[in-house]
Write a protein that holds these residues in place. Structure first.
Motif, PDB file in Angstrom:
ATOM      1  N   SER A  36      28.849  49.491  36.499  1.00 36.63           N
ATOM      2  CA  SER A  36      29.162  49.803  37.896  1.00 36.63           C
ATOM      3  C   SER A  36      28.872  48.638  38.848  1.00 36.63           C
ATOM      4  N   THR A  37      27.933  47.771  38.505  1.00 32.85           N
ATOM      5  CA  THR A  37      27.482  46.750  39.464  1.00 32.85           C
ATOM      6  C   THR A  37      28.584  45.777  39.894  1.00 32.85           C
ATOM      7  N   PRO A  38      29.395  45.225  38.982  1.00 34.39           N
ATOM      8  CA  PRO A  38      30.323  44.160  39.433  1.00 34.39           C
ATOM      9  C   PRO A  38      31.573  44.645  40.142  1.00 34.39           C
ATOM     10  N   GLY A  39      31.795  45.948  40.231  1.00 33.87           N
ATOM     11  CA  GLY A  39      33.052  46.467  40.794  1.00 33.87           C
ATOM     12  C   GLY A  39      33.365  45.903  42.172  1.00 33.87           C
ATOM     13  N   GLU A  40      32.385  45.903  43.063  1.00 31.42           N
ATOM     14  CA  GLU A  40      32.639  45.414  44.424  1.00 31.42           C
ATOM     15  C   GLU A  40      32.904  43.898  44.412  1.00 31.42           C
ATOM     16  N   THR A  41      32.201  43.193  43.544  1.00 33.85           N
ATOM     17  CA  THR A  41      32.460  41.747  43.423  1.00 33.85           C
ATOM     18  C   THR A  41      33.909  41.512  42.988  1.00 33.85           C
ATOM     19  N   TYR A  42      34.389  42.303  42.023  1.00 33.91           N
ATOM     20  CA  TYR A  42      35.763  42.145  41.566  1.00 33.91           C
ATOM     21  C   TYR A  42      36.743  42.446  42.705  1.00 33.91           C
ATOM     22  N   ARG A  43      36.445  43.489  43.483  1.00 29.13           N
ATOM     23  CA  ARG A  43      37.353  43.831  44.591  1.00 29.13           C
ATOM     24  C   ARG A  43      37.390  42.698  45.618  1.00 29.13           C
ATOM     25  N   LEU A  44      36.237  42.112  45.888  1.00 31.95           N
ATOM     26  CA  LEU A  44      36.212  40.990  46.842  1.00 31.95           C
ATOM     27  C   LEU A  44      36.936  39.768  46.277  1.00 31.95           C
ATOM     28  N   LEU A  45      36.724  39.512  44.994  1.00 31.22           N
ATOM     29  CA  LEU A  45      37.407  38.361  44.373  1.00 31.22           C
ATOM     30  C   LEU A  45      38.927  38.525  44.464  1.00 31.22           C
ATOM     31  N   ALA A  46      39.372  39.756  44.269  1.00 33.02           N
ATOM     32  CA  ALA A  46      40.819  40.017  44.306  1.00 33.02           C
ATOM     33  C   ALA A  46      41.414  39.672  45.669  1.00 33.02           C
ATOM     34  N   GLU A  47      40.572  39.732  46.719  1.00 31.17           N
ATOM     35  CA  GLU A  47      41.059  39.430  48.082  1.00 31.17           C
ATOM     36  C   GLU A  47      40.813  37.977  48.466  1.00 31.17           C
ATOM     37  N   SER A  48      40.338  37.173  47.522  1.00 33.30           N
ATOM     38  CA  SER A  48      39.830  35.845  47.882  1.00 33.30           C
ATOM     39  C   SER A  48      40.824  34.719  47.782  1.00 33.30           C
ATOM     40  N   GLY A  49      42.079  35.038  47.578  1.00 37.89           N
ATOM     41  CA  GLY A  49      43.056  33.958  47.448  1.00 37.89           C
ATOM     42  C   GLY A  49      42.811  33.124  46.208  1.00 37.89           C
ATOM     43  N   LEU A  50      42.474  33.797  45.102  1.00 41.33           N
ATOM     44  CA  LEU A  50      42.252  33.087  43.843  1.00 41.33           C
ATOM     45  C   LEU A  50      43.503  32.325  43.427  1.00 41.33           C
ATOM     46  N   ASP A  51      43.298  31.211  42.793  1.00 45.04           N
ATOM     47  CA  ASP A  51      44.403  30.446  42.204  1.00 45.04           C
ATOM     48  C   ASP A  51      44.738  31.107  40.863  1.00 45.04           C
ATOM     49  N   ILE A  52      45.432  32.263  40.927  1.00 42.99           N
ATOM     50  CA  ILE A  52      45.569  33.090  39.725  1.00 42.99           C
ATOM     51  C   ILE A  52      46.384  32.424  38.616  1.00 42.99           C
ATOM     52  N   GLU A  53      47.221  31.463  38.978  1.00 40.68           N
ATOM     53  CA  GLU A  53      48.002  30.774  37.938  1.00 40.68           C
ATOM     54  C   GLU A  53      47.109  29.966  36.999  1.00 40.68           C
ATOM     55  N   HIS A  54      45.927  29.594  37.498  1.00 38.58           N
ATOM     56  CA  HIS A  54      45.050  28.732  36.697  1.00 38.58           C
ATOM     57  C   HIS A  54      43.769  29.432  36.246  1.00 38.58           C
ATOM     58  N   CYS A  55      43.749  30.752  36.382  1.00 37.62           N
ATOM     59  CA  CYS A  55      42.591  31.525  35.896  1.00 37.62           C
ATOM     60  C   CYS A  55      43.001  32.301  34.654  1.00 37.62           C
ATOM     61  N   ARG A  56      42.072  32.367  33.686  1.00 36.95           N
ATOM     62  CA  ARG A  56      42.310  33.206  32.504  1.00 36.95           C
ATOM     63  C   ARG A  56      41.094  34.103  32.344  1.00 36.95           C
TER      64      ARG A  56
END
Ligand code: 6PG
Length: 232
Positions: free
Chosen positions: A43-63
Motif C-alpha cells: 500500500s505504501t508506494p501507491g501515492e508515489t506512483y500516482r505522483l510519478l504518473a503526473e510528473s512528465g516522465l520521459d516514458i519513451e526512455h523508462c522501462r
C-alpha cells in the motif's frame, strides 16, 4: 548506513519519493539513455506512483520491472502488476512494451526462472537496476524476502519464496540483485512499521529481519524515506 529522510506524513513521504525518483530516472536517461526501474507492491508506494504518473516522465526512455510479485493472476486484486498498472502505467500512458511483469500465474519456481531470463535479456547479464522502489513489512520483510525462510541466502537474480501462513508463494528479486542496484528508495510509513524499522537499521541476522540487507549496500545507494509515524 543508508541515508535517512524523515517526513511529516505519508503525503510528504510520497512527494519526497517522487522528487528523488524523478531525479534518479532523469540522471539514468542522461547518462545511459534509459532508466530501468523496479517497483514494489503493497500500500505504501501507491501515492508515489500516482505522483510519478503526473510528473512528465520521459516514458519513451523508462522501462518498468518488478521487485516482487504474488503468485496470482495479473488481474487478481493482490497482483502487484495490477496495482502498478492502475496507479502508474495507465495514467502515464506507458506502453506495454516498456513493462516487464513477473508472471505470478506460473508459480514461484517457474516464475522466478522466467524472470531471470527476462532480466538477462532486457538488462543484460549482471547489469543493475537504476532504481528500486522498496518497502518494509511489519515483520521486517522487504521485497518478498520473508523472515525465517532463508530467502536472503538464496542465490540468483530472482528467487522463489514461500512465506508460509496465509500468504501465497512469491517471486522476488534476490538479495544480491537488490543490493547491486544503482539506487534504492525504501519507503516506510505508519506506526505499524516502527519496530521493524528500528530492527532493520540495527545490524544482525538478515534472515530474522531481511530488510537489514540494505545495511550492506555501498554508501549513497539506499535512501530510507520514513514518515514521522514510522519514526516514532
Ligand atoms: C509486496 C511488497 C512488499 C511490501 C511490504 C510493505 O508485494 O507485498 O512488494 O515487500 O513492500 O510488504 O507493504 P505495505 O506498503 O503494504 O506496508
Amino acid at each position: 548506513m543508508p541515508e535517512i529522510l524523515v517526513t511529516n506524513d505519508a503525503g510528504e513521504l510520497a512527494e519526497q519519493a517522487r522528487t528523488l525518483a524523478s531525479t534518479i530516472i532523469a540522471t539514468a536517461i542522461d547518462q545511459r539513455g534509459v532508466a530501468n526501474i523496479a517497483l514494489s507492491g503493497g500500500s505504501t508506494p501507491g501515492e508515489t506512483y500516482r505522483l510519478l504518473a503526473e510528473s512528465g516522465l520521459d516514458i519513451e526512455h523508462c522501462r518498468w520491472f518488478f521487485v516482487d510479485e504474488r503468485c496470482v493472476a495479473p488481474d487478481n486484486e493482490r497482483s502487484n502488476y495490477r496495482a502498478a498498472r492502475r496507479e502508474l502505467f495507465e495514467s502515464a500512458k506507458i506502453s506495454d512494451a516498456h513493462v516487464f511483469r513477473m508472471l505470478g500465474e506460473l508459480g514461484a519456481e517457474a516464475g522466478a526462472r522466467a524472470y531471470t531470463e527476462v532480466l538477462d535479456a532486457e538488462l543484460g547479464a549482471g547489469a543493475p537496476m537504476d532504481l528500486v522502489i522498496a518497502g518494509l513489512g511489519n515483520d521486517g520483510h522487504t521485497a518478498s524476502l520473508f523472515p525465517g525462510t532463508g530467502a536472503v541466502r538464496l542465490p540468483g537474480r530472482v528467487v522463489a519464496v514461500t512465506p508460509g501462513g496465509e500468504l501465497e508463494p512469491r517471486i522476488s528479486l534476490g538479495r544480491d540483485m537488490l543490493l547491486a542496484s544503482r539506487r534504492v528508495l525504501l519507503l516506510v510509513s505508519g506506526a505499524g512499521k516502527r519496530s521493524a524499522l528500528v530492527q532493520a537499521l540495527a545490524a544482525g541476522d538478515e534472515d530474522v529481519i531481511p530488510a537489514r540487507i540494505y545495511l550492506a549496500a555501498p554508501a549513497g545507494v539506499v535512501t530510507v524515506i520514513m514518515d514521522a509515524a514510522a519514526q516514532g
